[in-house]
Design a protein around this motif. Structure first.
Motif, PDB file in Angstrom:
ATOM      1  N   PRO A 311      45.339  40.174  70.206  1.00  0.00           N
ATOM      2  CA  PRO A 311      44.208  39.282  69.913  1.00  0.00           C
ATOM      3  C   PRO A 311      44.325  38.585  68.554  1.00  0.00           C
ATOM      4  N   PHE A 312      45.350  37.751  68.409  1.00  0.00           N
ATOM      5  CA  PHE A 312      45.516  36.998  67.165  1.00  0.00           C
ATOM      6  C   PHE A 312      44.289  36.105  66.944  1.00  0.00           C
ATOM      7  N   PHE A 313      43.940  35.920  65.697  1.00  0.00           N
ATOM      8  CA  PHE A 313      42.777  35.082  65.398  1.00  0.00           C
ATOM      9  C   PHE A 313      42.964  34.389  64.059  1.00  0.00           C
ATOM     10  N   ALA A 314      42.272  33.273  63.904  1.00  0.00           N
ATOM     11  CA  ALA A 314      42.284  32.528  62.645  1.00  0.00           C
ATOM     12  C   ALA A 314      41.106  32.981  61.793  1.00  0.00           C
ATOM     13  N   ALA A 315      41.318  33.044  60.494  1.00  0.00           N
ATOM     14  CA  ALA A 315      40.256  33.486  59.587  1.00  0.00           C
ATOM     15  C   ALA A 315      40.339  32.756  58.264  1.00  0.00           C
ATOM     16  N   GLU A 316      39.185  32.521  57.684  1.00  0.00           N
ATOM     17  CA  GLU A 316      39.123  31.961  56.339  1.00  0.00           C
ATOM     18  C   GLU A 316      39.201  33.101  55.323  1.00  0.00           C
ATOM     19  N   SER A 317      39.550  32.749  54.099  1.00  0.00           N
ATOM     20  CA  SER A 317      39.419  33.713  53.006  1.00  0.00           C
ATOM     21  C   SER A 317      37.956  33.724  52.586  1.00  0.00           C
ATOM     22  N   GLY A 318      37.377  34.911  52.500  1.00  0.00           N
ATOM     23  CA  GLY A 318      35.955  35.024  52.179  1.00  0.00           C
ATOM     24  C   GLY A 318      35.698  35.087  50.681  1.00  0.00           C
ATOM     25  N   TRP A 319      34.657  35.819  50.297  1.00  0.00           N
ATOM     26  CA  TRP A 319      34.276  35.916  48.884  1.00  0.00           C
ATOM     27  C   TRP A 319      35.308  36.708  48.092  1.00  0.00           C
ATOM     28  N   GLY A 320      35.574  36.221  46.888  1.00  0.00           N
ATOM     29  CA  GLY A 320      36.508  36.894  45.996  1.00  0.00           C
ATOM     30  C   GLY A 320      36.197  36.538  44.561  1.00  0.00           C
ATOM     31  N   LEU A 321      36.973  37.064  43.634  1.00  0.00           N
ATOM     32  CA  LEU A 321      36.722  36.864  42.201  1.00  0.00           C
ATOM     33  C   LEU A 321      37.894  36.167  41.535  1.00  0.00           C
ATOM     34  N   VAL A 322      37.574  35.187  40.679  1.00  0.00           N
ATOM     35  CA  VAL A 322      38.588  34.450  39.931  1.00  0.00           C
ATOM     36  C   VAL A 322      38.210  34.451  38.454  1.00  0.00           C
ATOM     37  N   VAL A 323      39.211  34.106  37.628  1.00  0.00           N
ATOM     38  CA  VAL A 323      39.001  34.004  36.178  1.00  0.00           C
ATOM     39  C   VAL A 323      39.343  32.586  35.748  1.00  0.00           C
ATOM     40  N   SER A 324      38.471  32.004  34.943  1.00  0.00           N
ATOM     41  CA  SER A 324      38.715  30.662  34.449  1.00  0.00           C
ATOM     42  C   SER A 324      39.886  30.651  33.465  1.00  0.00           C
ATOM     43  N   LYS A 325      40.710  29.627  33.562  1.00  0.00           N
ATOM     44  CA  LYS A 325      41.812  29.480  32.616  1.00  0.00           C
ATOM     45  C   LYS A 325      41.286  29.204  31.220  1.00  0.00           C
ATOM     46  N   LYS A 326      40.034  28.723  31.111  1.00  0.00           N
ATOM     47  CA  LYS A 326      39.418  28.429  29.821  1.00  0.00           C
ATOM     48  C   LYS A 326      38.852  29.682  29.155  1.00  0.00           C
ATOM     49  N   SER A 327      38.786  30.767  29.894  1.00  0.00           N
ATOM     50  CA  SER A 327      38.182  31.976  29.332  1.00  0.00           C
ATOM     51  C   SER A 327      38.930  32.440  28.088  1.00  0.00           C
ATOM     52  N   LYS A 328      38.167  32.768  27.058  1.00  0.00           N
ATOM     53  CA  LYS A 328      38.759  33.300  25.825  1.00  0.00           C
ATOM     54  C   LYS A 328      39.008  34.803  25.943  1.00  0.00           C
ATOM     55  N   HIS A 329      38.570  35.367  27.057  1.00  0.00           N
ATOM     56  CA  HIS A 329      38.687  36.813  27.242  1.00  0.00           C
ATOM     57  C   HIS A 329      39.273  37.128  28.615  1.00  0.00           C
ATOM     58  N   ALA A 330      40.343  36.433  28.954  1.00  0.00           N
ATOM     59  CA  ALA A 330      40.937  36.607  30.275  1.00  0.00           C
ATOM     60  C   ALA A 330      41.410  38.041  30.503  1.00  0.00           C
ATOM     61  N   LYS A 331      41.957  38.668  29.476  1.00  0.00           N
ATOM     62  CA  LYS A 331      42.460  40.036  29.639  1.00  0.00           C
ATOM     63  C   LYS A 331      41.328  40.986  29.995  1.00  0.00           C
ATOM     64  N   GLU A 332      40.205  40.846  29.287  1.00  0.00           N
ATOM     65  CA  GLU A 332      39.051  41.687  29.585  1.00  0.00           C
ATOM     66  C   GLU A 332      38.464  41.358  30.958  1.00  0.00           C
ATOM     67  N   ALA A 333      38.465  40.075  31.301  1.00  0.00           N
ATOM     68  CA  ALA A 333      37.932  39.659  32.598  1.00  0.00           C
ATOM     69  C   ALA A 333      38.734  40.276  33.741  1.00  0.00           C
TER      70      ALA A 333
END
Length: 434
Positions: A311-333
């Motif tokens: 039963p192959f099926f197509a699916a979207e990627s749902g909710w997830g978390l990203v970090v802004s490249k502008k963040s001054k605290h990417a490591k902590e994020a």
């Protein structure tokens, strides 16, 4: 590849939403960069945005509270916004160069940000990819690099809601093993009321499921719907057969209709009101039945493959978390996101939010299904999911398929003409986004 249209949209939105976007965003005055989470003296403030969903917010807040206790130098400013306005606010904040450090995003939104260089790459992305199923990761990928971590597996096909008593009354056993068995059962379960249907035998006609079922039928025939240069290809025997099958369910088999399509209520709402015997819908609808309608005389069972293939099926990627490249605290994020996506925390989040695990080790945990037995049907088929693919405008694709499906059912155009028109419209949209 530079996305000119996206850039223009970002700029226009910035002018409209800049003042709104600036509220609550992180800046240099909020904190000092310690260079890593866990520092003893200097304080770090992380701004985290999400959409408004009660179960999501409650679970996020619980994890934030625990993380702040374990990392006393980190303060997380958690803000959430109504879904209808959230993506526009995100666009405005990124275009105004004041985005949140961490953002909850839907997978189909991510390419607009990652393609424009606005997101930080996931540290150790290559190894992290192996932790997740293919379909949830697709939207977070760009040029083979990972730009976010999925929190859920957004699945709309593979399982259906059924009323066991309706099956018993008609002497029908379940689960159903083959697609022809499902169609025959649907015919017996359908209750007509003149020219309308009092009880639909197999209700699949939702804005999501028409498209996802069409694409999945193609995959189950060992076909594909992607051509060259980012174009869809619906001029294949598999696509014609898939769309014809969906049309026949309404026109010839008469086990469903379009009378409620596009209305205020979902197909699952009508199911819980007794309006269908089988409703093809994602597992997220189970919570609606249990919590909103207070019913439990239903089950969530597998939908058989259209063919003898899995039963192959197509699916979207749902909710997830990203970090802004502008963040001054990417490591902590990223440290916070690593905490949130650890097996223990992500397992709890999936249970709290009634979402399907995107992470393999959570899905394979036998205790997960014990705590939420309704999830078994979906978890059993996660390996067969395929990412829907690089659609630039998801809503436009779905609208084209849904609109032309209605014309096909009404006999105003043929299946072949409908598929050709869908393909032309979607590919024009794809080209405009290049």
């Amino acid at each position: 590849m530079k996305n000119v249209r996206s850039t223009v949209v970002f700029c226009l939105l910035a002018a409209i939403f800049a003042a709104f976007a600036l509220s609550g965003c992180s800046n240099a005055k909020d904190a000092k960069d310690t260079g890593g989470a866990g520092g003893k003296d200097e304080q770090v403030k992380l701004v985290f945005w999400s959409h408004q969903a009660d179960a999501f917010i409650k679970s996020y807040r619980s994890m934030i509270d625990q993380y702040e206790q374990d990392h006393p130098n980190v303060k997380i400013d958690f803000q959430n916004y109504p879904y209808d306005a959230y993506n526009q606010k995100l666009k405005a904040s990124f275009s105004a160069s004041h985005p949140p450090d961490i953002a909850e995003v839907f997978g189909t939104w991510v390419p607009e940000y990652s393609n424009n260089g606005l997101l930080a790459e996931v540290p150790d992305g290559e190894s992290r990819k192996e932790e997740y199923f293919e379909a949830p990761l697709g939207g977070f990928m760009h040029d083979s690099k990972l730009y976010g971590l999925p929190m859920e597996y957004n699945i709309e096909n593979g399982g259906m809601l059924i009323h066991p008593q309706m099956f018993k009354d008609k002497g029908i056993a379940y689960p159903l093993s083959t697609w022809p068995e499902l169609v025959e059962a649907a015919k017996k379960l359908t209750v007509a009321n003149g020219d309308s249907l009092k009880v639909k035998g197999f209700d699949f006609a939702s804005g999501d499921n028409i498209t996802f079922t069409f694409l999945s039928f193609i995959l189950q025939q060992k076909g594909d719907y992607w051509g060259e240069n980012g174009h869809v290809n619906f001029q294949t025997p598999e696509a014609v057969k898939a769309m014809t099958e969906l049309k026949n369910l309404i026109v010839e088999d008469k086990v469903a209709d379009l009378t409620t399509f596009g209305g205020q209520l979902d197909t699952s709402d009508y199911f819980f009101k007794g309006g269908s015997a089988m409703a093809y819908r994602g597992p997220w609808t189970i919570a609606t039945g249990l919590d909103s309608y207070k019913v439990n005389d239903f089950e969530y069972v597998p939908v058989p493959s259209y063919t003898s293939e899995p039963p192959f099926f197509a699916a979207e990627s749902g909710w997830g978390l990203v970090v802004s490249k502008k963040s001054k605290h990417a490591k902590e994020a990223w440290d916070f996101i690593n905490y949130v996506t650890s097996k223990e925390q992500l397992r709890k989040w999936n249970l709290d939010t009634f979402t399907v695990p995107a992470k393999k080790e959570v899905a394979s945990d036998p205790d997960f299904v014990k705590e939420n037995p309704y999830m078994k049907t979906s978890i059993d088929i996660l390996e067969y999911g395929r990412w829907i693919g690089p659609i630039w405008d998801r809503d436009y694709l779905f609208k084209q398929i849904n609109d032309h499906f209605q014309l096909i059912v009404a006999g105003k155009i043929t299946v072949e003409d409908g598929l050709r028109k869908i393909e032309e419209a979607v590919n024009t949209s794809q080209d405009q986004h290049k």
